[in-house]
Design a protein around this motif. Sequence first.
Motif, PDB file in Angstrom:
ATOM      1  N   ILE A   8     -28.677  34.142  28.485  1.00  0.00           N
ATOM      2  CA  ILE A   8     -28.470  35.369  27.696  1.00  0.00           C
ATOM      3  C   ILE A   8     -29.274  35.281  26.402  1.00  0.00           C
ATOM      4  O   ILE A   8     -29.927  36.245  25.992  1.00  0.00           O
ATOM      5  CB  ILE A   8     -26.968  35.581  27.409  1.00  0.00           C
ATOM      6  CG1 ILE A   8     -26.215  35.876  28.720  1.00  0.00           C
ATOM      7  CG2 ILE A   8     -26.753  36.714  26.395  1.00  0.00           C
ATOM      8  CD1 ILE A   8     -24.694  35.880  28.588  1.00  0.00           C
ATOM      9  N   GLY A   9     -29.272  34.095  25.796  1.00  0.00           N
ATOM     10  CA  GLY A   9     -29.921  33.937  24.490  1.00  0.00           C
ATOM     11  C   GLY A   9     -31.427  34.101  24.530  1.00  0.00           C
ATOM     12  O   GLY A   9     -32.030  34.560  23.562  1.00  0.00           O
ATOM     13  N   LEU A  10     -32.044  33.756  25.645  1.00  0.00           N
ATOM     14  CA  LEU A  10     -33.517  33.789  25.661  1.00  0.00           C
ATOM     15  C   LEU A  10     -34.062  35.083  26.253  1.00  0.00           C
ATOM     16  O   LEU A  10     -35.275  35.228  26.412  1.00  0.00           O
ATOM     17  CB  LEU A  10     -34.079  32.553  26.390  1.00  0.00           C
ATOM     18  CG  LEU A  10     -33.699  32.285  27.843  1.00  0.00           C
ATOM     19  CD1 LEU A  10     -34.467  33.177  28.785  1.00  0.00           C
ATOM     20  CD2 LEU A  10     -33.977  30.826  28.173  1.00  0.00           C
ATOM     21  N   THR A  11     -33.176  36.036  26.565  1.00  0.00           N
ATOM     22  CA  THR A  11     -33.615  37.312  27.142  1.00  0.00           C
ATOM     23  C   THR A  11     -33.709  38.362  26.036  1.00  0.00           C
ATOM     24  O   THR A  11     -32.830  38.457  25.182  1.00  0.00           O
ATOM     25  CB  THR A  11     -32.610  37.759  28.216  1.00  0.00           C
ATOM     26  OG1 THR A  11     -32.441  36.690  29.158  1.00  0.00           O
ATOM     27  CG2 THR A  11     -33.088  39.012  28.946  1.00  0.00           C
ATOM     28  N   ARG A  12     -34.734  39.160  26.064  1.00  0.00           N
ATOM     29  CA  ARG A  12     -34.927  40.176  25.008  1.00  0.00           C
ATOM     30  C   ARG A  12     -33.930  41.322  25.165  1.00  0.00           C
ATOM     31  O   ARG A  12     -33.418  41.569  26.260  1.00  0.00           O
ATOM     32  CB  ARG A  12     -36.350  40.724  25.060  1.00  0.00           C
ATOM     33  CG  ARG A  12     -36.654  41.543  26.301  1.00  0.00           C
ATOM     34  CD  ARG A  12     -38.086  42.087  26.250  1.00  0.00           C
ATOM     35  NE  ARG A  12     -39.048  41.004  26.141  1.00  0.00           N
ATOM     36  CZ  ARG A  12     -40.332  41.175  25.809  1.00  0.00           C
ATOM     37  NH1 ARG A  12     -40.809  42.396  25.570  1.00  0.00           N
ATOM     38  NH2 ARG A  12     -41.144  40.151  25.739  1.00  0.00           N
ATOM     39  N   PRO A  13     -33.658  42.074  24.081  1.00  0.00           N
ATOM     40  CA  PRO A  13     -32.813  43.272  24.192  1.00  0.00           C
ATOM     41  C   PRO A  13     -33.369  44.212  25.262  1.00  0.00           C
ATOM     42  O   PRO A  13     -34.579  44.452  25.317  1.00  0.00           O
ATOM     43  CB  PRO A  13     -32.924  43.913  22.809  1.00  0.00           C
ATOM     44  CG  PRO A  13     -33.273  42.786  21.895  1.00  0.00           C
ATOM     45  CD  PRO A  13     -34.140  41.861  22.697  1.00  0.00           C
ATOM     46  N   LYS A  27     -38.634  32.039  23.064  1.00  0.00           N
ATOM     47  CA  LYS A  27     -38.956  33.126  22.121  1.00  0.00           C
ATOM     48  C   LYS A  27     -40.343  32.932  21.517  1.00  0.00           C
ATOM     49  O   LYS A  27     -41.113  33.885  21.372  1.00  0.00           O
ATOM     50  CB  LYS A  27     -37.886  33.203  21.030  1.00  0.00           C
ATOM     51  CG  LYS A  27     -36.565  33.717  21.591  1.00  0.00           C
ATOM     52  CD  LYS A  27     -35.748  34.437  20.556  1.00  0.00           C
ATOM     53  CE  LYS A  27     -34.605  35.147  21.270  1.00  0.00           C
ATOM     54  NZ  LYS A  27     -33.599  35.670  20.336  1.00  0.00           N
ATOM     55  N   GLU A  28     -40.641  31.674  21.202  1.00  0.00           N
ATOM     56  CA  GLU A  28     -41.957  31.346  20.646  1.00  0.00           C
ATOM     57  C   GLU A  28     -43.069  31.734  21.632  1.00  0.00           C
ATOM     58  O   GLU A  28     -44.130  32.222  21.234  1.00  0.00           O
ATOM     59  CB  GLU A  28     -41.965  29.830  20.433  1.00  0.00           C
ATOM     60  CG  GLU A  28     -42.981  29.276  19.471  1.00  0.00           C
ATOM     61  CD  GLU A  28     -42.764  27.755  19.366  1.00  0.00           C
ATOM     62  OE1 GLU A  28     -41.671  27.332  18.926  1.00  0.00           O
ATOM     63  OE2 GLU A  28     -43.675  27.007  19.772  1.00  0.00           O
ATOM     64  N   LEU A  29     -42.796  31.537  22.926  1.00  0.00           N
ATOM     65  CA  LEU A  29     -43.797  31.853  23.963  1.00  0.00           C
ATOM     66  C   LEU A  29     -43.908  33.352  24.236  1.00  0.00           C
ATOM     67  O   LEU A  29     -44.786  33.782  24.976  1.00  0.00           O
ATOM     68  CB  LEU A  29     -43.429  31.139  25.275  1.00  0.00           C
ATOM     69  CG  LEU A  29     -43.585  29.614  25.298  1.00  0.00           C
ATOM     70  CD1 LEU A  29     -42.956  29.046  26.570  1.00  0.00           C
ATOM     71  CD2 LEU A  29     -45.059  29.226  25.219  1.00  0.00           C
ATOM     72  N   THR A  30     -42.975  34.144  23.686  1.00  0.00           N
ATOM     73  CA  THR A  30     -42.926  35.578  24.027  1.00  0.00           C
ATOM     74  C   THR A  30     -42.945  36.438  22.759  1.00  0.00           C
ATOM     75  O   THR A  30     -42.263  37.461  22.682  1.00  0.00           O
ATOM     76  CB  THR A  30     -41.661  35.888  24.848  1.00  0.00           C
ATOM     77  OG1 THR A  30     -40.510  35.389  24.146  1.00  0.00           O
ATOM     78  CG2 THR A  30     -41.711  35.263  26.227  1.00  0.00           C
ATOM     79  N   GLY A  31     -43.717  35.998  21.796  1.00  0.00           N
ATOM     80  CA  GLY A  31     -43.902  36.796  20.572  1.00  0.00           C
ATOM     81  C   GLY A  31     -42.603  37.041  19.819  1.00  0.00           C
ATOM     82  O   GLY A  31     -42.456  38.072  19.149  1.00  0.00           O
ATOM     83  N   GLY A  32     -41.653  36.132  19.954  1.00  0.00           N
ATOM     84  CA  GLY A  32     -40.390  36.263  19.230  1.00  0.00           C
ATOM     85  C   GLY A  32     -39.363  37.134  19.919  1.00  0.00           C
ATOM     86  O   GLY A  32     -38.230  37.245  19.451  1.00  0.00           O
ATOM     87  N   LEU A  33     -39.742  37.759  21.032  1.00  0.00           N
ATOM     88  CA  LEU A  33     -38.859  38.767  21.641  1.00  0.00           C
ATOM     89  C   LEU A  33     -37.935  38.213  22.718  1.00  0.00           C
ATOM     90  O   LEU A  33     -36.833  38.715  22.899  1.00  0.00           O
ATOM     91  CB  LEU A  33     -39.703  39.896  22.236  1.00  0.00           C
ATOM     92  CG  LEU A  33     -40.610  40.639  21.250  1.00  0.00           C
ATOM     93  CD1 LEU A  33     -41.410  41.710  21.982  1.00  0.00           C
ATOM     94  CD2 LEU A  33     -39.796  41.259  20.120  1.00  0.00           C
ATOM     95  N   GLY A  34     -38.395  37.198  23.450  1.00  0.00           N
ATOM     96  CA  GLY A  34     -37.614  36.694  24.588  1.00  0.00           C
ATOM     97  C   GLY A  34     -38.185  37.190  25.907  1.00  0.00           C
ATOM     98  O   GLY A  34     -39.057  38.055  25.940  1.00  0.00           O
ATOM     99  N   ALA A  35     -37.677  36.612  26.992  1.00  0.00           N
ATOM    100  CA  ALA A  35     -38.138  36.981  28.338  1.00  0.00           C
ATOM    101  C   ALA A  35     -37.640  38.374  28.707  1.00  0.00           C
ATOM    102  O   ALA A  35     -36.603  38.813  28.230  1.00  0.00           O
ATOM    103  CB  ALA A  35     -37.634  35.962  29.353  1.00  0.00           C
ATOM    104  N   HIS A  36     -38.411  39.071  29.552  1.00  0.00           N
ATOM    105  CA  HIS A  36     -37.914  40.331  30.112  1.00  0.00           C
ATOM    106  C   HIS A  36     -36.803  40.072  31.121  1.00  0.00           C
ATOM    107  O   HIS A  36     -35.855  40.840  31.227  1.00  0.00           O
ATOM    108  CB  HIS A  36     -39.024  41.073  30.868  1.00  0.00           C
ATOM    109  CG  HIS A  36     -40.200  41.483  30.039  1.00  0.00           C
ATOM    110  ND1 HIS A  36     -41.330  40.710  29.927  1.00  0.00           N
ATOM    111  CD2 HIS A  36     -40.429  42.597  29.307  1.00  0.00           C
ATOM    112  CE1 HIS A  36     -42.220  41.341  29.155  1.00  0.00           C
ATOM    113  NE2 HIS A  36     -41.693  42.487  28.756  1.00  0.00           N
ATOM    114  N   SER A  37     -36.992  39.020  31.905  1.00  0.00           N
ATOM    115  CA  SER A  37     -36.149  38.750  33.062  1.00  0.00           C
ATOM    116  C   SER A  37     -35.785  37.280  33.061  1.00  0.00           C
ATOM    117  O   SER A  37     -36.666  36.442  32.880  1.00  0.00           O
ATOM    118  CB  SER A  37     -36.932  39.046  34.354  1.00  0.00           C
ATOM    119  OG  SER A  37     -37.365  40.389  34.375  1.00  0.00           O
TER     120      SER A  37
END
Lengths: 340, 340
Positions: free
Chosen positions: B251-256, B226-236
């Motif tokens: 599941i936890g590290l993937t964005r909505p 999340k830290e590496l992705t602006g707080g949002l999480g990975a797309h994929s």
Amino acid sequence: MRAVIMHAPGDVRVEEIPDASVIEPTDAVIRPAAVCVCGSDLWPYRGIEALHGPTAMGHEYVGVVEQVGAEVRDIAVGDWVVGSFVASDNTCEICQAGYQSRCVHQVMMGSVGTQSELVRIPLADGTLVKTPGVPEADLIPSLLAASDVLGTGWFAAVAAEAGPGRTVAVVGDGAVGLLGILAARELGAERIIAMSRHADRQALAREFGATDIVEERGDAGVARVKELTGGLGAHSTIEAVGTDEAMQQAIGLTRPGGHVGFVGVSHDVQIDGLGLFFSSVHLHGGPAPVRRFLPDLIDRIWRREIDPGRVFDLTLPLEEAAEAYAAMDERRATKVLLTP
Amino acid sequence: MRAVIMHAPGDVRVEEIPDASVIEPTDAVIRPAAVCVCGSDLWPYRGIEALHGPTAMGHEYVGVVEQVGAEVRDIAVGDWVVGSFVASDNTCEICQAGYQSRCVHQVMMGSVGTQSELVRIPLADGTLVKTPGVPEADLIPSLLAASDVLGTGWFAAVAAEAGPGRTVAVVGDGAVGLLGILAARELGAERIIAMSRHADRQALAREFGATDIVEERGDAGVARVKELTGGLGAHSTIEAVGTDEAMQQAIGLTRPGGHVGFVGVSHDVQIDGLGLFFSSVHLHGGPAPVRRFLPDLIDRIWRREIDPGRVFDLTLPLEEAAEAYAAMDERRATKVLLTP
């Protein structure tokens, strides 16, 4: 203003509370033309979800803007508006990807309460969508449905990839399931199997586009749907209940490579990883990003192409909210509209 | 013929068994140029999956056709072929939709066994894909990888909707995870985060296209992505392990609105319905329909655009299969190729 307050399971009262007002500069205040009771409002009513003290209820709304905050640009006093059950800025990266229900600034309208004479709408520019004008009275129930149950059924149908050539199965015959049927029909599904045991809901399911009715549930329901689909299962399945049985049924009756769209708020659902692995289905759901679909849904309603307001089978004045909850709890009504 | 037989956990022997032969008229028999040991072969080796008596092992294979049954039309003796770990007719409605691993006539090659001098291939016309000619020797490991680990990593990347503009996270640094990285790069992903704690695998991950390495696991791994992705999480996100921890992490590290492609065979995975609901991710996986991707993968290998055979870090003669299993079990090798 008058507002619906739940004090305890089964204890719904209409009480005087301070008028809603602009708090943040991005807020608006609307005077709802209509609000309603949601199936999810029944979870605390039945004591299945905990209440933390007296709680203002409701998250669906349509009406006229009465006040706007200093930073509201696109919405003006006097506008007729529809909004989603989740307030969203509609500008963040998650909103722009179509997941406004998970906006980084999201506010659940259930935490604000909309069953009242005035309603504060956070993030008004992002949340509210203007209608083309003042709606005729008979369109108001349909516009209100767009605020949650239609938008949620629509999302479920999109998540399930309902479309031309597809057989769609719908688990759940509440308002969301019924409007999932309507959405699947509008999206061009070839065949729509409604799973329902209630004659009145079966009738509405057929009006909304169901081509087949299956009364069996659980393993028997899965077997029946497979029988209807050459042994393969449905291409697309809408899960609009939220129980473990409904989720297992939805996964079980979907063919390999098919899609399950689930929108019933999960209660005690546990999905077995190995079963899901060998099902080979796609699974997608959650709180529906209704805001994504609102412009299109309002348009379809305005042109009288769809009549989702038919899910309301009882209308009561706001003062009779207690009876509205009781009627839905006792299944005397599918969905109750309240006029403030 | 000589074949690898597992008698009990940890007890792998190479023994003489009757030659493979055509049984059904749609069968072929091939002489494999190479076979290998799969991560999933370690589950029974470690006693985590039950064995029911002595079992012929293996499900990956490339080689030359030696015999064909009377109804085989498209494959001929002498053809050089690659097939998937699931035999499929490639004509049923499920195959035609791209889910050959769930073909209505599917045969799991693991139930046949391929770690032997000859291998019976059911549904040969549907299952086998011809190479453009006799491959040069250095292409054989890559073609063998296409039979399962490359095809599985590729499916995971497709299921996760890896592509241009996307940040892809990969949970699991075994052969499938590493080839998921390669697939994500080939599909055009912008950024690829490999989750790995092993220096040798990190190095191969970077060669295959990883742009970032995350060593943390579980909640700390989720926080780091999340830290590496602006707080949002990975797309994929690719889940290539199959444990509950790996699935929760994925599941936890993937964005909505993002996509999780899971291909690790699930062991004791239980997905909480409410957590999945509020994650708003797409979840799709299962046994990879490798057959869907084989023509494209063979083509990329033949043109030397990709080098998936690099996941083999040990080659042994078939007779030394016991050492091959031990080396993978003890993590002295990522993946072992066996020459019959």
